[in-house]
Write a protein that holds these residues in place. Structure first.
Motif, PDB file in Angstrom:
ATOM      1  N   GLN A  44       0.827  -1.192   0.000  1.00 14.52           N
ATOM      2  CA  GLN A  44       0.000   0.000   0.000  1.00 14.52           C
ATOM      3  C   GLN A  44       0.873   1.258   0.000  1.00 14.52           C
ATOM      4  O   GLN A  44       2.024   1.230   0.440  1.00 14.52           O
ATOM      5  N   ARG A  45       0.321   2.321  -0.489  1.00 14.21           N
ATOM      6  CA  ARG A  45       1.024   3.610  -0.454  1.00 14.21           C
ATOM      7  C   ARG A  45       1.126   4.055   1.005  1.00 14.21           C
ATOM      8  O   ARG A  45       0.165   3.974   1.774  1.00 14.21           O
ATOM      9  N   GLU A  46       2.312   4.538   1.380  1.00 14.18           N
ATOM     10  CA  GLU A  46       2.545   4.944   2.765  1.00 14.18           C
ATOM     11  C   GLU A  46       3.205   6.305   2.822  1.00 14.18           C
ATOM     12  O   GLU A  46       3.966   6.695   1.921  1.00 14.18           O
ATOM     13  N   TYR A  59       7.797  12.697  10.042  1.00 20.21           N
ATOM     14  CA  TYR A  59       8.503  11.637   9.333  1.00 20.21           C
ATOM     15  C   TYR A  59       8.013  10.266   9.769  1.00 20.21           C
ATOM     16  O   TYR A  59       7.724  10.041  10.959  1.00 20.21           O
ATOM     17  N   ALA A  60       7.974   9.354   8.825  1.00 19.24           N
ATOM     18  CA  ALA A  60       7.746   7.960   9.181  1.00 19.24           C
ATOM     19  C   ALA A  60       8.965   7.450   9.931  1.00 19.24           C
ATOM     20  O   ALA A  60      10.098   7.881   9.680  1.00 19.24           O
ATOM     21  N   ASP A  61       8.743   6.536  10.854  1.00 19.79           N
ATOM     22  CA  ASP A  61       9.843   6.034  11.669  1.00 19.79           C
ATOM     23  C   ASP A  61      10.960   5.437  10.821  1.00 19.79           C
ATOM     24  O   ASP A  61      12.145   5.546  11.166  1.00 19.79           O
ATOM     25  N   PHE A  62      10.594   4.824   9.695  1.00 18.65           N
ATOM     26  CA  PHE A  62      11.608   4.117   8.912  1.00 18.65           C
ATOM     27  C   PHE A  62      12.532   5.055   8.126  1.00 18.65           C
ATOM     28  O   PHE A  62      13.489   4.598   7.511  1.00 18.65           O
ATOM     29  N   VAL A  63      12.284   6.373   8.156  1.00 20.70           N
ATOM     30  CA  VAL A  63      13.180   7.305   7.469  1.00 20.70           C
ATOM     31  C   VAL A  63      13.793   8.342   8.404  1.00 20.70           C
ATOM     32  O   VAL A  63      14.625   9.145   7.981  1.00 20.70           O
ATOM     33  N   LYS A  64      13.389   8.338   9.649  1.00 24.69           N
ATOM     34  CA  LYS A  64      13.914   9.328  10.587  1.00 24.69           C
ATOM     35  C   LYS A  64      15.436   9.245  10.674  1.00 24.69           C
ATOM     36  O   LYS A  64      16.004   8.160  10.801  1.00 24.69           O
ATOM     37  N   GLY A  65      16.057  10.403  10.587  1.00 26.13           N
ATOM     38  CA  GLY A  65      17.508  10.474  10.645  1.00 26.13           C
ATOM     39  C   GLY A  65      18.196  10.261   9.306  1.00 26.13           C
ATOM     40  O   GLY A  65      19.407  10.473   9.190  1.00 26.13           O
ATOM     41  N   LYS A  86      18.584   2.515   1.527  1.00 24.30           N
ATOM     42  CA  LYS A  86      18.612   1.066   1.702  1.00 24.30           C
ATOM     43  C   LYS A  86      17.796   0.408   0.589  1.00 24.30           C
ATOM     44  O   LYS A  86      16.893   1.042   0.035  1.00 24.30           O
ATOM     45  N   PRO A  87      18.060  -0.852   0.282  1.00 23.41           N
ATOM     46  CA  PRO A  87      17.244  -1.543  -0.725  1.00 23.41           C
ATOM     47  C   PRO A  87      15.747  -1.500  -0.393  1.00 23.41           C
ATOM     48  O   PRO A  87      14.920  -1.444  -1.313  1.00 23.41           O
ATOM     49  N   ASP A  88      15.396  -1.513   0.887  1.00 28.82           N
ATOM     50  CA  ASP A  88      13.989  -1.439   1.292  1.00 28.82           C
ATOM     51  C   ASP A  88      13.344  -0.106   0.939  1.00 28.82           C
ATOM     52  O   ASP A  88      12.115   0.019   0.991  1.00 28.82           O
ATOM     53  N   ASP A  89      14.136   0.895   0.590  1.00 27.48           N
ATOM     54  CA  ASP A  89      13.578   2.187   0.173  1.00 27.48           C
ATOM     55  C   ASP A  89      13.124   2.168  -1.281  1.00 27.48           C
ATOM     56  O   ASP A  89      12.551   3.149  -1.762  1.00 27.48           O
ATOM     57  N   THR A  90      13.389   1.093  -1.982  1.00 27.49           N
ATOM     58  CA  THR A  90      12.981   0.982  -3.378  1.00 27.49           C
ATOM     59  C   THR A  90      11.465   1.049  -3.498  1.00 27.49           C
ATOM     60  O   THR A  90      10.745   0.276  -2.861  1.00 27.49           O
TER      61      THR A  90
END
Length: 119
Positions: A44-46, A59-65, A86-90
């Protein structure tokens, strides 16, 4: 009608950086919140990050910092500086802009820009 044009996506190695831009055009009276979302295949779009007209950011927790959102109100443009990718940012990254024309409110989406992070 408000249109958004995104740019800045591409292919980058893990640990690298990219900067996304999204410019709004049209008959705009005011812009409130500007944000970036992403959607990976099968997901899903997040929300990634958002910024209000007063400069408050979320910010979403997964991009903070790692990611920084900013805006240039004179240019009706929002940016997303992405570091330590990170690859998960794809994903396909979409900008969203909410505001008002002289007639009504609007919430517009960009066309999306692909970000691919290789390991």
């Amino acid at each position: 009608q408000v249109q958004l044009v995104e740019s800045g996506g591409g292919l980058v190695q893990a640990g690298g950086s990219l900067r996304l831009s999204c410019a709004a055009s049209g008959i705009i009276f005011s812009i409130n919140t500007m944000g970036w979302y992403r959607q990976a295949p099968g997901e899903q779009r997040e929300l990634v990050a958002s910024i209000t007209s007063g400069g408050n950011t979320n910010y979403a927790d997964f991009v903070k910092g790692r990611f920084t959102i900013s805006r240039d109100n004179a240019k009706n443009t929002v940016y997303l500086q992405m570091n330590s990718l990170k690859p998960d940012d794809t994903a396909v990254y979409y900008c969203n802009v909410e505001g008002h024309t002289y007639v009504r409110g609007f919430s517009s989406w960009g066309q999306g820009t692909q970000v691919t992070v290789s390991s």
